[in-house]
Design an enzyme around this catalytic site. Structure first.
Site, PDB file in Angstrom:
ATOM      1  NE  ARG A  19      -1.921  -2.059   2.658  1.00 32.83           N
ATOM      2  CZ  ARG A  19      -2.076  -3.306   2.252  1.00 32.83           C
ATOM      3  NH1 ARG A  19      -3.076  -3.616   1.494  1.00 32.83           N
ATOM      4  NH2 ARG A  19      -1.213  -4.253   2.582  1.00 32.83           N
ATOM      5  CB  THR A  20       3.442   2.565   2.277  1.00 36.93           C
ATOM      6  OG1 THR A  20       2.681   2.165   3.408  1.00 36.93           O
ATOM      7  CG2 THR A  20       4.079   3.919   2.540  1.00 36.93           C
TER       8      THR A  20
ATOM      9  NE  ARG B 126       7.216   0.806   4.840  1.00 31.81           N
ATOM     10  CZ  ARG B 126       5.979   0.300   4.836  1.00 31.81           C
ATOM     11  NH1 ARG B 126       5.802  -0.968   4.523  1.00 31.81           N
ATOM     12  NH2 ARG B 126       4.948   1.044   5.150  1.00 31.81           N
TER      13      ARG B 126
ATOM     14  CE  LYS C 265      26.552  -3.309  -6.218  1.00 33.31           C
ATOM     15  NZ  LYS C 265      26.809  -2.344  -7.298  1.00 33.31           N
TER      16      LYS C 265
ATOM     17  CG  HIS D  67       3.602   4.013   8.614  1.00 32.79           C
ATOM     18  ND1 HIS D  67       3.645   4.850   7.507  1.00 32.79           N
ATOM     19  CD2 HIS D  67       3.247   2.790   8.145  1.00 32.79           C
ATOM     20  CE1 HIS D  67       3.328   4.154   6.439  1.00 32.79           C
ATOM     21  NE2 HIS D  67       3.080   2.903   6.788  1.00 32.79           N
TER      22      HIS D  67
HETATM   23  C1  NCD Z   1       1.697  -0.967   8.134  1.00 34.76           C
HETATM   24  C2  NCD Z   1       3.209  -0.825   8.293  1.00 34.76           C
HETATM   25  O1  NCD Z   1       3.957  -1.050   7.331  1.00 34.76           O
HETATM   26  O2  NCD Z   1       3.586  -0.481   9.393  1.00 34.76           O
HETATM   27  N1  NCD Z   1       1.293  -1.169   6.803  1.00 34.76           N
HETATM   28  C3  NCD Z   1       1.083  -0.097   5.989  1.00 34.76           C
HETATM   29  O3  NCD Z   1       1.969   0.674   5.736  1.00 34.76           O
HETATM   30  N2  NCD Z   1      -0.157   0.108   5.554  1.00 34.76           N
HETATM   31  C4  NCD Z   1       1.097  -1.953   9.047  1.00 34.76           C
HETATM   32  C5  NCD Z   1       1.638  -3.353   9.033  1.00 34.76           C
HETATM   33  O4  NCD Z   1       2.531  -3.702   8.254  1.00 34.76           O
HETATM   34  O5  NCD Z   1       1.131  -4.140   9.827  1.00 34.76           O
END
Ligand code: NCD
Length: 316
Positions: free
Chosen positions: A51-52, A101, A80, A129
């Site tokens: 999703r993100t 991320r 590397k 997040h």
């Molecule tokens: C969340 C995350 O990555 O923290 N997912 C997301 O970004 N929608 C929640 C999860 O992974 O449980």
């Protein structure tokens, strides 16, 4: 130049403006279709994501921009041994904005300190997040009409769940918010949130183990997945992974206008039979994530959407 590391990087007024912009984007998508023509978003994902990453990419494409990036550490020079500081210096030459991320808490912050372009924390370990929080705020405000006077149940892995940590930080700034923290003993909210955020700001909260007992008082139920990847041993994960399963019969205990949110991915914690309940809002929440990320990209790139196209995005 601004970055986004935590939801607190925006004041409540700035957040209101961002959510208003996201609202307008939802209602008038065509108005925004070329606001990022010629701009590039880099998505640097050292941890899995559906999703993100894809909602960031959809957001930039909806704005007329383009995207580049990598979706695992293995396919980048991290394999590397390159540091995030070096990587972001290089990405700054290729893109106008970056969503990152990383499994290590603070890695996007380190990157932002060396970056020549805005960096967005797209999730750092078990820490924060912020863009999921923007998504959650937009969902709550759109479907409930307010971000105040709500009792919010946060259920599941409150220890490692970064979405929960960011959401608490953001929501305590609104009036008359109460939390019910629902988790097994081992997955309770970390003390730096309980003491330094909730208690220090006199925010009313209770900690309970039973979801069915909490259910009748909630306006929002925010379910979370047990964060398998952050456990130190498989045995603990297996013991705790099905601790909560939200079922149709449990939904009968809830208010008629309670909303069920979940950042997704879901594993077992919400039974699929709940999906048809009009109170299940988690797939709508994923859609709101695109609008709010469009608003965020425009805000961090300081694009003035009121100006005609010819006066924006001039080649540098
Ligand atoms: C969340 C995350 O990555 O923290 N997912 C997301 O970004 N929608 C929640 C999860 O992974 O449980």
């Amino acid at each position: 130049m601004r970055h986004l590391m935590s939801p607190l990087d925006f004041s409540v007024d700035e957040l209101d403006r961002l959510l208003d912009l996201a609202d307008d984007i939802e209602k008038n998508p065509a108005r925004y279709a070329h606001t990022c023509d010629g701009k590039k978003l880099a998505t640097c994902f050292y941890e899995p994501s559906t999703r993100t990453r894809l909602s960031f990419e959809a957001a930039m494409l909806n704005l007329g921009g383009s995207v580049l990036g990598f979706s695992s550490a293995d396919s980048s020079s991290a394999a590397k041994g390159e540091s995030v500081s070096d990587t972001i210096r290089v990405i700054s030459c290729y893109a106008d904005i970056c969503a990152m991320r990383h499994p290590k808490e603070g890695a996007p912050l380190v990157a932002s300190q060396k970056s020549l372009i805005p960096v967005i924390n797209a999730g750092d370990g078990g820490h924060q997040h912020p863009t999921q929080t923007l998504t959650d705020l937009l969902t709550i405000r759109s479907l409930k009409g307010t971000l105040g006077s709500l009792t919010i149940g946060l259920c599941g892995d409150l220890k490692f769940g970064r979405t929960v940590h960011s959401l608490i930080n953001a929501l305590i700034r609104y009036p008359d918010i109460r939390f019910v923290l629902i988790s097994p003993e081992e997955l309770r909210i970390p003390s730096y949130i309980r003491e330094d955020v909730l208690a220090a700001n006199n925010v009313p909260f209770t900690e309970v183990e039973r979801l069915d007992e909490a259910m009748p008082q909630l306006d929002i139920l925010y379910m979370t997945r047990v964060q398998k990847e952050r456990f130190f041993n498989e045995e603990d994960y297996v013991r705790l992974k099905n601790y909560y399963i939200l079922t149709k019969s449990m939904m009968e205990l809830a208010k008629e206008d309670m909303l069920v949110l979940h950042p997704l991915p879901r594993v077992n914690e919400i039974s699929v039979e709940v999906d048809d309940d009009p109170r299940a809002a988690y797939f709508r929440q994923a859609q709101y994530g695109v609008y709010v990320r469009m608003a965020l990209i425009l805000t961090l790139l300081e694009i003035d959407v009121s100006k005609p196209q010819t006066e924006r995005n001039l080649p540098c």
